[in-house]
Design a protein around this motif. Structure first.
Motif, PDB file in Angstrom:
ATOM      1  N   ARG A 182       1.530  15.131   7.829  1.00  0.00           N
ATOM      2  CA  ARG A 182       2.749  14.883   7.073  1.00  0.00           C
ATOM      3  C   ARG A 182       4.012  15.226   7.851  1.00  0.00           C
ATOM      4  O   ARG A 182       5.108  14.902   7.418  1.00  0.00           O
ATOM      5  N   GLU A 207       0.847  -1.204   0.000  1.00  0.00           N
ATOM      6  CA  GLU A 207       0.000   0.000   0.000  1.00  0.00           C
ATOM      7  C   GLU A 207       0.877   1.247   0.000  1.00  0.00           C
ATOM      8  O   GLU A 207       1.853   1.329   0.763  1.00  0.00           O
ATOM      9  N   ASP A 232      -7.821   7.435  18.954  1.00  0.00           N
ATOM     10  CA  ASP A 232      -6.835   8.521  18.957  1.00  0.00           C
ATOM     11  C   ASP A 232      -5.415   8.004  18.765  1.00  0.00           C
ATOM     12  O   ASP A 232      -4.468   8.772  18.829  1.00  0.00           O
ATOM     13  N   LEU A 272       1.178   5.192   0.911  1.00  0.00           N
ATOM     14  CA  LEU A 272       0.562   6.137   1.850  1.00  0.00           C
ATOM     15  C   LEU A 272       0.661   7.581   1.383  1.00  0.00           C
ATOM     16  O   LEU A 272       0.227   8.488   2.094  1.00  0.00           O
ATOM     17  N   ALA A 328       2.036  10.158   3.917  1.00  0.00           N
ATOM     18  CA  ALA A 328       1.420  10.305   5.241  1.00  0.00           C
ATOM     19  C   ALA A 328       2.403   9.942   6.356  1.00  0.00           C
ATOM     20  O   ALA A 328       3.298   9.106   6.195  1.00  0.00           O
ATOM     21  N   LEU A 362      -7.178  12.740  13.985  1.00  0.00           N
ATOM     22  CA  LEU A 362      -6.089  12.713  13.013  1.00  0.00           C
ATOM     23  C   LEU A 362      -5.669  11.300  12.622  1.00  0.00           C
ATOM     24  O   LEU A 362      -4.981  11.121  11.619  1.00  0.00           O
ATOM     25  N   ALA A 363      -6.037  10.304  13.410  1.00  0.00           N
ATOM     26  CA  ALA A 363      -5.601   8.941  13.114  1.00  0.00           C
ATOM     27  C   ALA A 363      -6.376   8.402  11.920  1.00  0.00           C
ATOM     28  O   ALA A 363      -7.596   8.269  11.960  1.00  0.00           O
ATOM     29  N   ARG A 364      -5.639   8.097  10.841  1.00  0.00           N
ATOM     30  CA  ARG A 364      -6.277   7.530   9.650  1.00  0.00           C
ATOM     31  C   ARG A 364      -6.487   6.028   9.810  1.00  0.00           C
ATOM     32  O   ARG A 364      -7.529   5.487   9.445  1.00  0.00           O
ATOM     33  N   ARG A 365      -5.469   5.355  10.329  1.00  0.00           N
ATOM     34  CA  ARG A 365      -5.568   3.915  10.508  1.00  0.00           C
ATOM     35  C   ARG A 365      -4.645   3.498  11.638  1.00  0.00           C
ATOM     36  O   ARG A 365      -3.509   3.974  11.734  1.00  0.00           O
ATOM     37  N   VAL A 367      -1.089   5.358  11.164  1.00  0.00           N
ATOM     38  CA  VAL A 367      -0.992   6.206   9.982  1.00  0.00           C
ATOM     39  C   VAL A 367      -1.876   7.419  10.238  1.00  0.00           C
ATOM     40  O   VAL A 367      -3.063   7.284  10.558  1.00  0.00           O
ATOM     41  N   TRP A 368      -1.303   8.609  10.110  1.00  0.00           N
ATOM     42  CA  TRP A 368      -1.996   9.837  10.486  1.00  0.00           C
ATOM     43  C   TRP A 368      -2.380  10.662   9.255  1.00  0.00           C
ATOM     44  O   TRP A 368      -1.696  10.620   8.227  1.00  0.00           O
ATOM     45  N   ASN A 369      -3.433  11.432   9.406  1.00  0.00           N
ATOM     46  CA  ASN A 369      -3.766  12.465   8.429  1.00  0.00           C
ATOM     47  C   ASN A 369      -2.904  13.687   8.728  1.00  0.00           C
ATOM     48  O   ASN A 369      -3.379  14.747   9.143  1.00  0.00           O
TER      49      ASN A 369
END
Length: 420
Positions: free
Chosen positions: A383, A60, A136, A62, A65, A396-399, A379-381
């Protein structure tokens, strides 16, 4: 594809590894490989040993990210009955923490509500709080007892803590906090209660596999150094590590005491002395700062961060999630508060909720992105790492990955074994 080397490979990531002394341990244009619940490779993407598609079953991108280790909340009182919103109003109207406690509120209020709750009720009340921390980015969580103050209620709290870990498939470490407050039925029998904790409650709960560490509240409205030493001696006999609520409201020398026992951590520390800092530095005891309680109590005495830095004492940050003095359900917000209130740098704060928090729990297999570490990561939203402290609130946590699997994809636990 035949026989992939890894289960999962994440590409085009900004990795805050915290695995070395470089700023954030940052790797841009990075890649991280996960296999059988562990991190197996970390580095720049252009250093991968082969074409990505040939390396992993799942690949995958990212798109730049930010990826960090899973966050670690190393000090919570998450399992409790009821809440103490009314005390929030009392404090705003001028009552101090000590005033409320001496009038029968504070910890005693939560003890009454917790004792009155069934195990299932405690679980149902606590599960949303644990889920909020997981959403979170928290993948390892410490939960203390201490709102039961008698054997059966303490047991219920610790069993619920274990069940929360199974339900959410995260790591939960338990701390027995029998010396949290003096229960009302022992008002004039302090010595008897301390003996009950040391000789009955602690060994019984430890034998049942419910205790990972032993804590105490060493404070003028809590327990003395001598009483704390008694429970530490019992913990040592049982082979259990210790930690301590120390120097929150005054300096009783608790930090030096827990360091004497090689303690994992001393927590709060607003009134920590130079002697306490020196003892912690020598013992390797982690300083756990709790900005949520500092904020909620409107304290003005700052913990001695500069002196802790000078003595190279590891600093961790935690929510102190509890019903009275820190009803905080975001470890990321706690990290941001540590920056604003305690003047930590974002890097210090983020190391405080990853690698140093892992150390405060004695969990050396997590807290960094490095080969061999447990594959707990977020993985956060975002950079850049400072964003995690910069944004106040919001998701903010994407996954979130736990042991290499996205949380939403992990198999639910066996209900017959998770019912406690």
């Amino acid at each position: 594809m035949n026989d992939p080397r890894w289960d999962r490979l994440l590409l085009n990531a900004t990795l805050a590894t915290f695995a070395d002394d470089t700023p954030y341990g940052l790797i841009r244009h990075g890649a991280i490989a996960l296999h059988h619940g562990r991190i197996t490779w970390v580095g720049r993407q252009d250093e991968l040993p082969d074409a990505p598609d040939a390396l992993a079953a799942t690949v995958e991108s990212l798109d730049g990210a930010l990826v960090t280790p899973g966050l670690i909340d190393c000090h919570t009182h998450l399992v409790f009955g009821g809440n103490r919103a009314h005390e929030f109003e009392l404090r705003l109207n001028g009552a101090s923490y000590e005033d409320i406690a001496r009038a029968g509120g504070g910890i005693a209020s939560s003890v009454n509500a917790t004792r009155a709750a069934s195990e299932q009720q405690l679980f149902e009340q606590s599960l949303p709080r644990a889920r909020a921390l997981l959403a979170d980015g928290v993948t390892t969580l410490e939960i203390k007892s201490g709102y039961g103050l008698e054997l059966d209620s303490e047991r219920r709290m610790l069993r619920v803590a274990r069940r929360l870990g199974r339900e959410l498939s995260i790591t939960v470490r338990t701390s027995f906090l029998g010396l949290h407050a003096l229960p009302p039925e022992y008002k004039d029998r302090r010595d008897e209660y301390v003996a009950l904790v040391c000789d009955d409650m602690l060994p019984t709960l430890a034998a049942e596999g419910l205790v990972d560490a032993v804590d105490a509240f060493c404070e003028g409205i809590g327990f003395s150094r001598e009483e704390t030493r008694r429970v530490f001696e019992r913990a040592r006999q049982l082979g259990l590590p210790v930690k301590l609520h120390a120097e929150q409201l005054s300096d009783l020398g608790g930090a030096a005491l827990v360091a004497e026992y090689g303690g994992l951590s001393a927590d709060h520390l607003e009134h920590l002395s130079e002697a306490g800092i020196a003892a912690m530095a020598q013992a390797g005891t982690v300083a756990v700062l709790l900005p949520g309680a500092f904020y909620a109590l409107r304290e003005t005495q700052l913990p001695p961060v500069a002196a802790l830095r000078e003595q190279r004492v590891p600093i961790a940050i935690a929510t102190d999630c509890n019903p009275g003095t820190s009803p905080l359900l975001s470890l990321r917000l706690a990290a941001g508060m540590a920056c604003t209130l305690f003047r930590l740098s974002p890097e210090e704060a983020l190391r405080g909720v990853t690698v140093n928090a892992a150390r405060a729990l004695g969990q050396r297999d997590r807290g960094t992105l490095a080969a061999g570490q447990r594959a707990d990561l977020v993985v956060w939203n975002a950079r850049q790492p400072a964003e995690l402290c910069y944004w106040i609130g919001g998701g903010l946590a994407r996954r979130v990955y736990v042991a290499g699997e996205p949380v939403s994809r992990r198999k639910p636990p066996n209900r017959s074994t998770s019912a406690a």
